[in-house]
Motif scaffolding. Sequence first.
Motif, PDB file in Angstrom:
ATOM      1  N   ALA A 314       0.827  -1.209   0.000  1.00 53.87           N
ATOM      2  CA  ALA A 314       0.000   0.000   0.000  1.00 53.87           C
ATOM      3  C   ALA A 314       0.864   1.263   0.000  1.00 53.87           C
ATOM      4  O   ALA A 314       0.512   2.275  -0.617  1.00 53.87           O
ATOM      5  CB  ALA A 314      -0.928  -0.007   1.218  1.00 53.87           C
ATOM      6  N   TRP A 315       1.986   1.230   0.709  1.00 61.33           N
ATOM      7  CA  TRP A 315       2.892   2.389   0.752  1.00 61.33           C
ATOM      8  C   TRP A 315       3.377   2.744  -0.657  1.00 61.33           C
ATOM      9  O   TRP A 315       3.552   3.924  -0.996  1.00 61.33           O
ATOM     10  CB  TRP A 315       4.073   2.074   1.667  1.00 61.33           C
ATOM     11  N   TRP A 317       1.734   2.546  -3.330  1.00 58.21           N
ATOM     12  CA  TRP A 317       0.678   3.188  -4.120  1.00 58.21           C
ATOM     13  C   TRP A 317       0.620   4.704  -3.879  1.00 58.21           C
ATOM     14  O   TRP A 317       0.112   5.438  -4.718  1.00 58.21           O
ATOM     15  CB  TRP A 317      -0.692   2.629  -3.745  1.00 58.21           C
ATOM     16  N   VAL A 318       1.077   5.128  -2.713  1.00 61.19           N
ATOM     17  CA  VAL A 318       0.846   6.503  -2.263  1.00 61.19           C
ATOM     18  C   VAL A 318       2.058   7.380  -2.589  1.00 61.19           C
ATOM     19  O   VAL A 318       3.215   6.942  -2.467  1.00 61.19           O
ATOM     20  CB  VAL A 318       0.575   6.527  -0.743  1.00 61.19           C
ATOM     21  N   GLN A 341      -5.487  -3.308   1.951  1.00 64.12           N
ATOM     22  CA  GLN A 341      -4.504  -2.437   1.302  1.00 64.12           C
ATOM     23  C   GLN A 341      -5.085  -1.043   1.097  1.00 64.12           C
ATOM     24  O   GLN A 341      -4.390  -0.036   1.291  1.00 64.12           O
ATOM     25  CB  GLN A 341      -4.070  -3.045  -0.029  1.00 64.12           C
ATOM     26  N   ALA A 345      -3.572   2.340   2.575  1.00 61.58           N
ATOM     27  CA  ALA A 345      -3.256   3.428   1.657  1.00 61.58           C
ATOM     28  C   ALA A 345      -3.925   4.730   2.093  1.00 61.58           C
ATOM     29  O   ALA A 345      -3.308   5.807   2.043  1.00 61.58           O
ATOM     30  CB  ALA A 345      -3.688   3.059   0.239  1.00 61.58           C
ATOM     31  N   ARG A 349      -1.962   8.030   3.215  1.00 64.69           N
ATOM     32  CA  ARG A 349      -2.222   9.285   2.503  1.00 64.69           C
ATOM     33  C   ARG A 349      -2.644  10.370   3.492  1.00 64.69           C
ATOM     34  O   ARG A 349      -2.242  11.531   3.387  1.00 64.69           O
ATOM     35  CB  ARG A 349      -3.300   9.054   1.444  1.00 64.69           C
TER      36      ARG A 349
END
Length: 436
Positions: A314-315, A317-318, A341, A345, A349
């Motif tokens: 997830a990290w 994605w941001v 996830q 995220a 964020r």
Amino acid sequence: MTAETLTEEHDIEAVAVNGGDAALDAMADNHFDCIVSDYEMPGMNGLELLATVRESNPTLPFILLTGRGDEETASEAIAAGVADYLLKLEVVEDKQYGRLANRIESVVEQERTRKKFESLVENSPDGIAQVTGDGVLLSVNPVMADRLGAPADELVGERLTDVMDTEAARRRIAAVRSALDSGTTEKREDAIDGRHYQTQFVPVESHLDGHTVQLVSRDVTDRVERERELKRQNERLEEFASVVSHDLRNPLNVAQSAIELLDIPDESDDLVAKVERSLDRMSEIIEDVLTLAREGRTVDDPEAVSIETLATDAWAWVETGESALVVEDDVEIVADATRVQDLFANLFRNAVEHNDAPVTVEVGVGDDGFYVADDGMGVDGDADVFEMGHSSTNEGTGIGLAIVSQVAQAHGWSVGLTESADGGARFDVRGVETTA
């Protein structure tokens, strides 16, 4: 001598009396866990004493200790229901009192276990009945009697087909026979008079009728109705997502395309930029709303997943800039990986976008779940940050933390906000099932 030996050498408090009448008198004034009786006695023999005792106490363990070792006496004793049949020659004359003591302890423990079981059955919130392969009721507990609409003693000996809906009774008798044939527990769900039941059919040996089945029926109407409501809710969310996706995204795409095709004078660049920013903003809101609708659906097929893997993915994605992620410890949880996830995220964020300087975000195992904490400025504790539309920045849609809440609820979890050890925000997710 036998009573004294049991008391002195085997820690069994034994009282000796002479004859059946004396035994009945002693029982009238005292509580006993077991009777050990001779066969030949003055006044009445051992089996006559047993018959008299059974009139007032049908389950008190009764051991016959006799010098008569003939097959006829043994057969008669077993038929009368003695707990055990021992010969004086083997116990008294051979001084094997330990054998008698072991049998007393065994039958007393069996009786205590039986009473505990009967108490559990009597007080169980489930309907319980013992049923023969032909569907005849041998016993019912109060809950089952209430469901069948008659006193328990009147139901004993009745057939299921005579005391409940015929089709439902036939289904249950078929399950009873299937359990007896396979020798394993059968499980069924059915509906009777608008109520839903989950029933187990457990084969058991019964002194009443040989091979029988213990029928344990739980009312699951509330669960079934919740599942139906969740299904309706999911259908409404699907419909809502479809409307958002089609009826809002299409005109937005038309507007964005039209801006690109328009021949606009240079002096209008600022105005065009404002329109484009507004359209982009609308696109973000639509995307967040679609995510919110998707995440609100109940989790149907969870799997074992690692929070370290989920958080790391997830990290990525941001857009985190110079902020850093630290995973303190790991655990496997039972969850929908994609949705968790999304949860991570949105929390990442939130930490990055609501702090002016880079932050360090920490993920770890907490009480009854996991946590996400940062060392930023923190969040106003008085605000309902999970409320739809709440945002502390002009750029935020106010939906990110609402998505976090929806993901948690869809899993049956809870999520709360506190201050982290470094003065930033800490989100604790609790009620999480782990594989450990």
